[in-house]
Design an enzyme around this catalytic site. Structure first.
Site, PDB file in Angstrom:
ATOM      1  N   ASP A   1      -0.365  -2.250  -7.762  1.00 18.01           N
ATOM      2  CA  ASP A   1      -1.156  -2.567  -6.946  1.00 18.01           C
ATOM      3  C   ASP A   1      -2.688  -1.595  -7.450  1.00 18.01           C
ATOM      4  O   ASP A   1      -2.749  -0.244  -7.237  1.00 18.01           O
ATOM      5  CB  ASP A   1      -1.685  -2.810  -5.758  1.00 18.01           C
ATOM      6  CG  ASP A   1      -2.151  -4.027  -5.294  1.00 18.01           C
ATOM      7  OD1 ASP A   1      -2.900  -4.897  -5.887  1.00 18.01           O
ATOM      8  OD2 ASP A   1      -1.937  -4.380  -3.823  1.00 18.01           O
ATOM      9  N   HIS A   2      -3.457  -1.969  -7.621  1.00 20.15           N
ATOM     10  CA  HIS A   2      -5.301  -1.358  -6.933  1.00 20.15           C
ATOM     11  C   HIS A   2      -5.025   0.460  -7.521  1.00 20.15           C
ATOM     12  O   HIS A   2      -5.167   1.526  -7.258  1.00 20.15           O
ATOM     13  CB  HIS A   2      -5.875  -1.118  -5.701  1.00 20.15           C
ATOM     14  CG  HIS A   2      -6.387  -2.507  -5.751  1.00 20.15           C
ATOM     15  ND1 HIS A   2      -7.277  -3.589  -6.095  1.00 20.15           N
ATOM     16  CD2 HIS A   2      -5.650  -3.987  -4.822  1.00 20.15           C
ATOM     17  CE1 HIS A   2      -7.803  -4.183  -5.058  1.00 20.15           C
ATOM     18  NE2 HIS A   2      -7.071  -4.390  -4.573  1.00 20.15           N
TER      19      HIS A   2
ATOM     20  N   ASP B   1      -7.772  -0.983 -11.616  1.00 22.58           N
ATOM     21  CA  ASP B   1      -8.959  -1.768 -10.847  1.00 22.58           C
ATOM     22  C   ASP B   1     -10.529  -1.169 -10.948  1.00 22.58           C
ATOM     23  O   ASP B   1     -10.444   0.049 -10.612  1.00 22.58           O
ATOM     24  CB  ASP B   1      -8.630  -2.000  -9.137  1.00 22.58           C
ATOM     25  CG  ASP B   1      -9.635  -2.429  -8.053  1.00 22.58           C
ATOM     26  OD1 ASP B   1     -10.795  -2.737  -8.912  1.00 22.58           O
ATOM     27  OD2 ASP B   1      -9.698  -2.031  -7.353  1.00 22.58           O
TER      28      ASP B   1
ATOM     29  N   HIS C   1     -10.212  -7.399   1.811  1.00 20.05           N
ATOM     30  CA  HIS C   1      -8.998  -6.860   2.271  1.00 20.05           C
ATOM     31  C   HIS C   1      -9.321  -6.976   3.391  1.00 20.05           C
ATOM     32  O   HIS C   1     -10.219  -6.685   4.039  1.00 20.05           O
ATOM     33  CB  HIS C   1      -9.190  -5.959   1.569  1.00 20.05           C
ATOM     34  CG  HIS C   1      -8.295  -5.893  -0.258  1.00 20.05           C
ATOM     35  ND1 HIS C   1      -9.049  -5.570  -1.368  1.00 20.05           N
ATOM     36  CD2 HIS C   1      -7.034  -6.565  -0.622  1.00 20.05           C
ATOM     37  CE1 HIS C   1      -9.110  -5.571  -2.573  1.00 20.05           C
ATOM     38  NE2 HIS C   1      -7.718  -6.234  -1.984  1.00 20.05           N
TER      39      HIS C   1
ATOM     40  N   THR D   1      -2.217  -7.212   4.657  1.00 23.18           N
ATOM     41  CA  THR D   1      -2.417  -7.416   5.891  1.00 23.18           C
ATOM     42  C   THR D   1      -2.218  -8.102   7.069  1.00 23.18           C
ATOM     43  O   THR D   1      -2.034  -7.279   8.451  1.00 23.18           O
ATOM     44  CB  THR D   1      -4.055  -7.371   6.308  1.00 23.18           C
ATOM     45  OG1 THR D   1      -4.494  -5.892   4.769  1.00 23.18           O
ATOM     46  CG2 THR D   1      -5.126  -6.890   7.894  1.00 23.18           C
TER      47      THR D   1
END
Ligand code: 13P
Length: 291
Positions: free
Chosen positions: A81-82, A103, A184, A237
């Protein structure tokens, strides 16, 4: 069973549903995500974010994710991810990750295109699927968990549907992360999603779309987003927020008599598992479980 990011997103496409992508930088989150996939029969994406490396180093968590996914009865993808550094992406793919996100949303457009195309070549050589981001969510995934706010406050730039068409053609990406009002971290107030942006991107392109900043969105907006073409929803989160609150309650009740390994990890695991199960069922959007 470990499958490719493209294949897991085609399952979502065929069933008009979204696959949950959970960040798993702790054993509790990893176990919760896999158990939910096994118990519900819905596919799940296990994600490791480059920005989480200080808490969960890739060389320790990565092989664990891959080994557990390979031996699981559930349909799973192990995804990066990212990722902002191609050398980091190479390490993850080389250890068996089946999907990766480059990203470049913080880069000038042409640099984002150039690096995303390099990432596409690299992923193709490992038969892994590639996700890229166009537009910007504003808040960073690895930022403070209370950094979110609203899309406007965090400086989000919505994905331009025309530019998305060009970006997809030039990079060769498999799935596109779009900015359309989510952020986010924790929301301050209600998120306001722009479904026109999504619909226009989808009308011009036939690739699966990704919602980042997926926690804190209402069930109604999840469903609207899925019906507009969202096939992967990144969620982390609010799961860890609820787990943290459960641990706090436990400490409040038991005072100083709380054991880290047994009491805290169990309550964190159970809270994450219940929350992950809830969202996986909403993201299924009425589709039947696979297994
Ligand atoms: P949340 O911060 O809303 O859980 O989103 C996670 C995410 O988008 C990871 O890439």
């Amino acid at each position: 069973m470990l499958i490719n990011l493209r294949d897991i997103c085609s399952i979502a496409e065929q069933n008009n549903m979204a696959i949950a992508s959970f960040n798993v930088p702790s054993f509790e989150a990893l176990r919760a995500a896999i158990d939910v996939a096994e118990q519900t029969g819905y596919p799940v994406i296990l994600s490791h974010a480059e920005g989480h490396d200080p808490f969960a180093p890739l060389d320790k968590i990565g092989p664990t994710m891959v080994a557990l996914a390979e031996r699981s009865s559930a349909t799973l993808c192990v995804h990066l991810d990212h990722c902002e550094h191609l050398s980091y992406m190479y390490k993850a793919l080389n250890m068996g990750f089946t999907g990766a996100m480059f990203d470049g949303s913080f880069l000038p457009y042409e640099e984002n295109v150039a690096n995303s195309s390099r990432a596409a070549d690299m992923c193709a050589s490992f038969d892994a699927g590639l996700e890229c981001e166009l537009g910007s969510m504003g808040s960073r995934e690895a930022g403070s968990r209370d950094e979110g706010g609203t899309a406007q406050e965090s400086g989000a730039i919505y994905t331009d549907p025309d530019q998305a068409q060009e970006f997809i053609a030039r990079t060769g990406l498999d799935i596109l992360a779009c900015s359309f009002g989510t952020v986010h971290g924790l929301y301050k107030g209600e998120p306001h999603l722009n479904f026109d942006v999504l619909t226009q991107i989808r009308e011009r392109n036939n690739v699966p779309l990704v919602m980042h900043g997926g926690s804190g969105v209402s069930d109604e907006d999840y469903v609207k987003s899925i019906n507009a073409g969202i096939r992967k929803i990144n969620y982390y989160t609010y799961g860890v927020k609820y787990a943290g609150e459960a641990v706090e309650r436990l400490v409040g009740e038991k005072g100083g008599k709380v054991a880290y390994w047994h009491d805290m990890t169990t309550v964190a695991y159970e809270t994450l598992r219940d929350d992950f199960e809830k969202v996986v069922k909403v993201f299924a959007n009425g589709a039947k479980p696979l297994a």
